[in-house]
Design an enzyme around this catalytic site. Structure first.
Site, PDB file in Angstrom:
ATOM      1  NE  ARG A   1      -6.141  -3.302  -2.735  1.00  0.00           N
ATOM      2  CZ  ARG A   1      -4.857  -2.952  -2.855  1.00  0.00           C
ATOM      3  NH1 ARG A   1      -3.908  -3.848  -2.730  1.00  0.00           N
ATOM      4  NH2 ARG A   1      -4.521  -1.699  -3.108  1.00  0.00           N
TER       5      ARG A   1
ATOM      6  CE  LYS B   1      -9.589   6.494   0.026  1.00  0.00           C
ATOM      7  NZ  LYS B   1      -8.642   7.191   0.839  1.00  0.00           N
TER       8      LYS B   1
ATOM      9  CE1 TYR C   1     -19.094  14.638   7.823  1.00  0.00           C
ATOM     10  CE2 TYR C   1     -16.798  14.593   8.537  1.00  0.00           C
ATOM     11  CZ  TYR C   1     -17.906  15.298   8.111  1.00  0.00           C
ATOM     12  OH  TYR C   1     -17.840  16.668   7.970  1.00  0.00           O
TER      13      TYR C   1
ATOM     14  CB  CYS D   1      -4.498   0.684   4.428  1.00  0.00           C
ATOM     15  SG  CYS D   1      -3.424   0.874   3.005  1.00  0.00           S
TER      16      CYS D   1
HETATM   17  P1  NAD Z   1      -0.686  -3.088  -4.770  1.00  0.00           P
HETATM   18  O1  NAD Z   1      -1.193  -4.455  -4.594  1.00  0.00           O
HETATM   19  O2  NAD Z   1      -1.521  -2.066  -5.468  1.00  0.00           O
HETATM   20  O3  NAD Z   1       0.724  -3.150  -5.554  1.00  0.00           O
HETATM   21  C1  NAD Z   1       1.760  -4.027  -5.235  1.00  0.00           C
HETATM   22  C2  NAD Z   1       2.577  -4.284  -6.507  1.00  0.00           C
HETATM   23  O4  NAD Z   1       3.740  -5.035  -6.170  1.00  0.00           O
HETATM   24  C3  NAD Z   1       1.825  -5.105  -7.553  1.00  0.00           C
HETATM   25  O5  NAD Z   1       1.827  -4.403  -8.784  1.00  0.00           O
HETATM   26  C4  NAD Z   1       2.649  -6.405  -7.663  1.00  0.00           C
HETATM   27  O6  NAD Z   1       2.658  -6.956  -8.968  1.00  0.00           O
HETATM   28  C5  NAD Z   1       4.017  -5.918  -7.237  1.00  0.00           C
HETATM   29  N1  NAD Z   1       4.941  -6.967  -6.787  1.00  0.00           N
HETATM   30  C6  NAD Z   1       4.694  -8.016  -5.967  1.00  0.00           C
HETATM   31  N2  NAD Z   1       5.816  -8.741  -5.788  1.00  0.00           N
HETATM   32  C7  NAD Z   1       6.800  -8.137  -6.498  1.00  0.00           C
HETATM   33  C8  NAD Z   1       8.182  -8.411  -6.696  1.00  0.00           C
HETATM   34  N3  NAD Z   1       8.788  -9.451  -6.134  1.00  0.00           N
HETATM   35  N4  NAD Z   1       8.890  -7.576  -7.489  1.00  0.00           N
HETATM   36  C9  NAD Z   1       8.285  -6.525  -8.084  1.00  0.00           C
HETATM   37  N5  NAD Z   1       6.986  -6.215  -7.924  1.00  0.00           N
HETATM   38  C10 NAD Z   1       6.251  -7.009  -7.137  1.00  0.00           C
HETATM   39  O7  NAD Z   1      -0.281  -2.584  -3.328  1.00  0.00           O
HETATM   40  P2  NAD Z   1      -0.386  -1.086  -2.725  1.00  0.00           P
HETATM   41  O8  NAD Z   1      -1.787  -0.753  -2.416  1.00  0.00           O
HETATM   42  O9  NAD Z   1       0.421  -0.165  -3.567  1.00  0.00           O
HETATM   43  O10 NAD Z   1       0.356  -1.303  -1.315  1.00  0.00           O
HETATM   44  C11 NAD Z   1       1.745  -1.542  -1.233  1.00  0.00           C
HETATM   45  C12 NAD Z   1       2.177  -1.393   0.212  1.00  0.00           C
HETATM   46  O11 NAD Z   1       1.973  -0.039   0.647  1.00  0.00           O
HETATM   47  C13 NAD Z   1       1.395  -2.265   1.207  1.00  0.00           C
HETATM   48  O12 NAD Z   1       2.265  -2.671   2.231  1.00  0.00           O
HETATM   49  C14 NAD Z   1       0.353  -1.315   1.758  1.00  0.00           C
HETATM   50  O13 NAD Z   1      -0.079  -1.672   3.033  1.00  0.00           O
HETATM   51  C15 NAD Z   1       1.117  -0.010   1.795  1.00  0.00           C
HETATM   52  N6  NAD Z   1       0.278   1.192   1.718  1.00  0.00           N
HETATM   53  C16 NAD Z   1      -0.778   1.225   0.860  1.00  0.00           C
HETATM   54  C17 NAD Z   1      -1.539   2.393   0.777  1.00  0.00           C
HETATM   55  C18 NAD Z   1      -2.732   2.464  -0.147  1.00  0.00           C
HETATM   56  O14 NAD Z   1      -3.519   3.389  -0.008  1.00  0.00           O
HETATM   57  N7  NAD Z   1      -2.906   1.537  -1.081  1.00  0.00           N
HETATM   58  C19 NAD Z   1      -1.207   3.513   1.552  1.00  0.00           C
HETATM   59  C20 NAD Z   1      -0.103   3.450   2.379  1.00  0.00           C
HETATM   60  C21 NAD Z   1       0.635   2.275   2.458  1.00  0.00           C
END
Ligand code: NAD
Length: 441
Positions: free
Chosen positions: A334, A327, A257, A266
């Site tokens: 972000r 979305k 789409y 991501c």
């Molecule tokens: P986010 O920013 O929502 O959450 C990350 C969390 O990690 C935050 O709450 C932060 O306070 C915490 N954090 C940072 N350093 C820390 C530490 N030393 N100890 C404990 N906690 C700590 O991130 P997210 O969107 O959940 O993404 C996390 C990972 O997963 C990324 O690598 C992302 O690419 C991947 N991912 C995200 C998605 C998505 O849809 N958001 C999907 C698949 C994969």
């Protein structure tokens, strides 16, 4: 079984809660004390459909805990999942500082065998770095404790995260030892029992799979966006073209789409990181460079249409925006295309009033009072010169056009998601711009 999930964001909180739902005892750890305090009171840091009751239920059942102490939580854990952020570094590569900080802490407190799993999206070779970091800490402590690393990238989609986690198309697990594979098989047994494929592989392949998947999806979006732009020029309708190609099972009808470009936490960063990896390894992925270029251009497509319509003068125009999140069904702002569009409109002297069912607060945190926020979709339209649809929330799909025309100064819509029918727009007398289709005047 007991597990620890480090990082309580979109991935950590959903994964932890869903693992608890399968009967495992889970402790979710975060450095953000405020987040942990709120979670312990049942207040969630993110909006994700269905998550809140599931968190509360599992807390009440004594299977889900929140803590700021990694040290205490790993004492009886079989596995610790690293689910912290991996934002883009200045050069586009993945910034691993949070992942390595967690690995260091694990190395400091590990006291018996456990599996250290990277769930964050991390470049090829990261599991090795995690292993080396933990070993370094163990050497400092003069300890010889066995552990394994594994890679278990997450494929959930925000907005449908619970279903994606509990009923995944597949689970990918990279391991390098039989022992780690046994622990991971046990953790994912409920998924195997429900016939969701769990694919075991080597660690570099697992790490690469996540980047290849997101890059392929981003490629589909950019391809379709560019086809849509060409459709406009040659007088074709991208909706027809989409249906025409999507019926070929080799192509499929999902994710084709056109719109205002991909955003979110991501795709943009993962495409950039894979480009960086490919350059560092001497095999630049030219195709992904184009995907990124097309996407950056696409974020301005709606704005360009508005500028053309108003002969390049937006001063004093009141523009209503429906949808701010990148979305529907998430509050995640972000890299949201709405931010690029808003920035451009404001720089041209337009006044912007926006409505989003859940993301207004998050948007306000990012850009403050540079725009106004409406209580509902109709309030945003009062005296508006035009409506822009940026995110296709369900409630925008069948609005009351008769009410809308009474509120707006002009019957003018710029639809970045192609949610309205051209014929209906003609019948209702709206001027209607969309993506890859004819302009209705
Ligand atoms: P986010 O920013 O929502 O959450 C990350 C969390 O990690 C935050 O709450 C932060 O306070 C915490 N954090 C940072 N350093 C820390 C530490 N030393 N100890 C404990 N906690 C700590 O991130 P997210 O969107 O959940 O993404 C996390 C990972 O997963 C990324 O690598 C992302 O690419 C991947 N991912 C995200 C998605 C998505 O849809 N958001 C999907 C698949 C994969």
């Amino acid at each position: 079984m007991n597990i620890t999930i480090v990082g309580t964001g979109y991935v950590g909180l959903v994964s932890g809660t869903c693992f608890a739902e399968t009967g495992i005892t889970v402790t979710c750890v975060d450095v953000d004390q405020n987040k942990i305090d709120n979670l312990n009171k049942g207040i969630l840091p993110i909006y994700e459909p269905g998550l809140e009751p599931m968190v509360k239920r599992n807390m009440e059942k004594g299977r889900l805990f929140f803590s700021n102490s990694l040290k205490d939580s790993i004492l009886d854990a079989d596995a610790v999942f690293i689910a912290v952020g991996t934002p883009p570094d200045e050069d586009g590569s993945a910034d691993l500082q949070y992942v390595i900080a967690v690995a260091k802490e694990i190395g400091r407190y590990i006291d018996r065998y456990l599996v250290v799993v990277t769930k964050s999206t991390v470049p090829i070779g990261t599991a090795e770095k995690v292993k080396a970091t933990i070993n370094e800490e163990l050497t400092n402590r003069n300890e010889d404790i066995q552990f394994d690393v594994a890679s278990n990238p997450e494929f959930l989609k925000e907005g449908a995260a619970i279903d994606d986690f509990l009923k995944p198309d597949r689970v990918v697990i990279g391991t390098e030892s039989q022992r780690a594979q046994e622990v991971m098989s046990k953790l994912y047994k409920p998924f195997l029992m429900n016939n969701h494929p769990v694919i075991f592989m080597d660690i570099p392949s697992a790490e690469m799979t996540k980047y290849a998947a997101n890059s392929m999806l981003a490629t589909k979006i950019s391809f379709m966006n560019d086809i849509a732009n060409l459709c406009e020029i040659v007088g074709a309708d991208v909706n027809n073209v989409r249906r025409g190609i999507g019926s070929d099972s080799r192509i499929g009808n999902k994710f084709i789409y056109p719109g205002t470009g991909y955003g979110g936490s991501c795709f943009p960063k993962d495409v950039q990181a894979l480009i960086k990896t490919s350059e560092q390894r001497g095999h630049p992925l030219e195709i992904l460079k184009s995907v990124e270029l097309v996407n950056n251009r696409q974020k301005s497509v709606l704005y360009k249409k508005i500028m053309t319509h108003f002969d390049g003068n937006l001063k004093g125009k009141k523009i209503a925006i429906w949808g701010l999140s990148f979305k529907p069904n998430t509050d995640d702002m972000r890299e949201a295309p709405s931010l690029v569009i808003i920035n451009k409109l404001l720089s041209e002297g337009a006044e912007v009033i926006a409505y989003d069912p859940v993301a207004a607060e998050e948007c306000h945190r990012k850009i403050g009072d540079t725009i106004s926020y409406a209580k509902d979709q109709y309030e945003a339209l009062i005296d508006a010169d035009a409506l822009l649809i940026v995110t296709e929330w369900s409630e925008f799909k069948l609005p009351n056009f008769k009410v809308m025309e009474k509120l707006m100064r002009e019957k003018l819509i710029f639809d970045g998601r192609n949610i309205y029918d051209l014929y209906e727009m003609k019948e209702l007398g709206y001027t209607y711009y969309s993506i890859g289709r004819e302009i209705v005047k």
